[in-house]
Design a protein around this motif. Sequence first.
Motif, PDB file in Angstrom:
ATOM      1  N   ARG A   1      -2.423 -16.038  12.036  1.00 55.58           N
ATOM      2  CA  ARG A   1      -2.602 -16.032  10.576  1.00 55.58           C
ATOM      3  C   ARG A   1      -1.363 -15.424   9.929  1.00 55.58           C
ATOM      4  NH1 ARG A   1      -8.311 -13.768   9.023  1.00 55.58           N
ATOM      5  NH2 ARG A   1      -7.794 -14.903   7.153  1.00 55.58           N
ATOM      6  N   PRO A   2      -1.007 -15.889   8.763  1.00 53.11           N
ATOM      7  CA  PRO A   2       0.175 -15.317   8.087  1.00 53.11           C
ATOM      8  C   PRO A   2      -0.123 -13.879   7.676  1.00 53.11           C
ATOM      9  CG  PRO A   2      -0.924 -16.903   6.666  1.00 53.11           C
ATOM     10  CD  PRO A   2      -1.603 -16.967   7.994  1.00 53.11           C
ATOM     11  N   PRO A   3       0.911 -13.054   7.610  1.00 55.15           N
ATOM     12  CA  PRO A   3       0.690 -11.660   7.221  1.00 55.15           C
ATOM     13  C   PRO A   3       0.249 -11.576   5.770  1.00 55.15           C
ATOM     14  CG  PRO A   3       3.025 -12.107   7.401  1.00 55.15           C
ATOM     15  CD  PRO A   3       2.313 -13.332   7.881  1.00 55.15           C
ATOM     16  N   ARG A   4      -0.523 -10.611   5.471  1.00 54.47           N
ATOM     17  CA  ARG A   4      -1.007 -10.406   4.106  1.00 54.47           C
ATOM     18  C   ARG A   4       0.044  -9.585   3.352  1.00 54.47           C
ATOM     19  NH1 ARG A   4      -6.676  -7.676   2.262  1.00 54.47           N
ATOM     20  NH2 ARG A   4      -6.329  -8.020   0.069  1.00 54.47           N
ATOM     21  N   THR A   5       0.681 -10.229   2.389  1.00 51.78           N
ATOM     22  CA  THR A   5       1.751  -9.553   1.649  1.00 51.78           C
ATOM     23  C   THR A   5       1.334  -9.154   0.255  1.00 51.78           C
ATOM     24  OG1 THR A   5       2.620 -11.687   0.947  1.00 51.78           O
ATOM     25  CG2 THR A   5       3.577 -10.719   2.936  1.00 51.78           C
ATOM     26  N   LYS A   6       0.340  -9.795  -0.289  1.00 55.00           N
ATOM     27  CA  LYS A   6      -0.090  -9.484  -1.650  1.00 55.00           C
ATOM     28  C   LYS A   6      -0.871  -8.174  -1.624  1.00 55.00           C
ATOM     29  CE  LYS A   6      -2.362 -11.441  -5.628  1.00 55.00           C
ATOM     30  NZ  LYS A   6      -3.112 -12.556  -6.174  1.00 55.00           N
ATOM     31  N   GLN A   7      -0.480  -7.267  -2.467  1.00 51.20           N
ATOM     32  CA  GLN A   7      -1.122  -5.966  -2.551  1.00 51.20           C
ATOM     33  C   GLN A   7      -2.029  -5.932  -3.766  1.00 51.20           C
ATOM     34  OE1 GLN A   7      -0.780  -3.527  -0.285  1.00 51.20           O
ATOM     35  NE2 GLN A   7       0.488  -4.911   0.924  1.00 51.20           N
ATOM     36  N   PRO A   8      -3.103  -5.226  -3.696  1.00 52.66           N
ATOM     37  CA  PRO A   8      -3.958  -5.094  -4.895  1.00 52.66           C
ATOM     38  C   PRO A   8      -3.259  -4.302  -5.979  1.00 52.66           C
ATOM     39  CG  PRO A   8      -4.776  -3.716  -3.106  1.00 52.66           C
ATOM     40  CD  PRO A   8      -3.637  -4.514  -2.557  1.00 52.66           C
ATOM     41  N   PRO A   9      -3.561  -4.590  -7.245  1.00 47.17           N
ATOM     42  CA  PRO A   9      -2.905  -3.849  -8.325  1.00 47.17           C
ATOM     43  C   PRO A   9      -3.327  -2.376  -8.300  1.00 47.17           C
ATOM     44  CG  PRO A   9      -4.629  -5.238  -9.192  1.00 47.17           C
ATOM     45  CD  PRO A   9      -4.512  -5.542  -7.741  1.00 47.17           C
TER      46      PRO A   9
ATOM     47  N   GLU B   1      -4.745   1.170  -9.606  1.00 49.39           N
ATOM     48  CA  GLU B   1      -6.039   1.386 -10.231  1.00 49.39           C
ATOM     49  C   GLU B   1      -5.981   1.339 -11.751  1.00 49.39           C
ATOM     50  OE1 GLU B   1      -9.090   3.324  -8.985  1.00 49.39           O
ATOM     51  OE2 GLU B   1      -8.673   3.022  -6.910  1.00 49.39           O
ATOM     52  N   GLY B   2      -4.959   1.759 -12.329  1.00 50.95           N
ATOM     53  CA  GLY B   2      -4.871   1.798 -13.777  1.00 50.95           C
ATOM     54  C   GLY B   2      -4.584   0.431 -14.384  1.00 50.95           C
ATOM     55  N   GLU B   3      -4.106  -0.540 -13.690  1.00 52.76           N
ATOM     56  CA  GLU B   3      -3.709  -1.827 -14.251  1.00 52.76           C
ATOM     57  C   GLU B   3      -4.760  -2.904 -14.099  1.00 52.76           C
ATOM     58  OE1 GLU B   3       0.069  -3.169 -12.896  1.00 52.76           O
ATOM     59  OE2 GLU B   3       0.902  -1.160 -12.891  1.00 52.76           O
ATOM     60  N   ARG B   4      -5.911  -2.567 -13.713  1.00 48.92           N
ATOM     61  CA  ARG B   4      -6.957  -3.577 -13.562  1.00 48.92           C
ATOM     62  C   ARG B   4      -7.422  -4.066 -14.893  1.00 48.92           C
ATOM     63  NH1 ARG B   4     -11.001  -1.979  -8.695  1.00 48.92           N
ATOM     64  NH2 ARG B   4      -9.626  -2.697  -7.087  1.00 48.92           N
ATOM     65  N   LYS B   5      -7.762  -5.329 -14.940  1.00 44.49           N
ATOM     66  CA  LYS B   5      -8.233  -5.910 -16.198  1.00 44.49           C
ATOM     67  C   LYS B   5      -9.695  -5.751 -16.384  1.00 44.49           C
ATOM     68  CE  LYS B   5      -4.781  -9.441 -16.446  1.00 44.49           C
ATOM     69  NZ  LYS B   5      -4.484 -10.803 -16.573  1.00 44.49           N
TER      70      LYS B   5
END
Length: 127
Positions: free
Chosen positions: A113-121, A123-127
Amino acid sequence: MAEKGNDPAVIWQTMIGEMEKGFNSFANQAMTSPEFSKMMNQAGGAAAGAQKQLGELMEKYLLAMNMPSRAQFVGMAERLQSIEGQLSEIKALLQQVHHNSLAPEGGYAAKPRPPRTKQPPPEGERK
């Protein structure tokens, strides 16, 4: 010691030996006769018939008592052995399939599987 001719143990042994010889001779003559053979065949046939009747009677008795007969137990044991054999075959096939699915052979499961590069935003920037 007492003489051999007057010893009661020697007299007893001699008497028993002579009786055995006489009985063996009589039995051998009786067994060679066709009447003896016929009588033994009849006795054997009667015993076999009695055994068969007793078996049938026992089966009826067990049926009346709502209990399985010997033949039914044997049938159940044979069926259980057959089922156990089939379960062993199924188990072996499942182990083989499981082993094959874990082995990397270039199939779907073998692709990395490809590595997971996307990081969660943060805590303060959540919509």
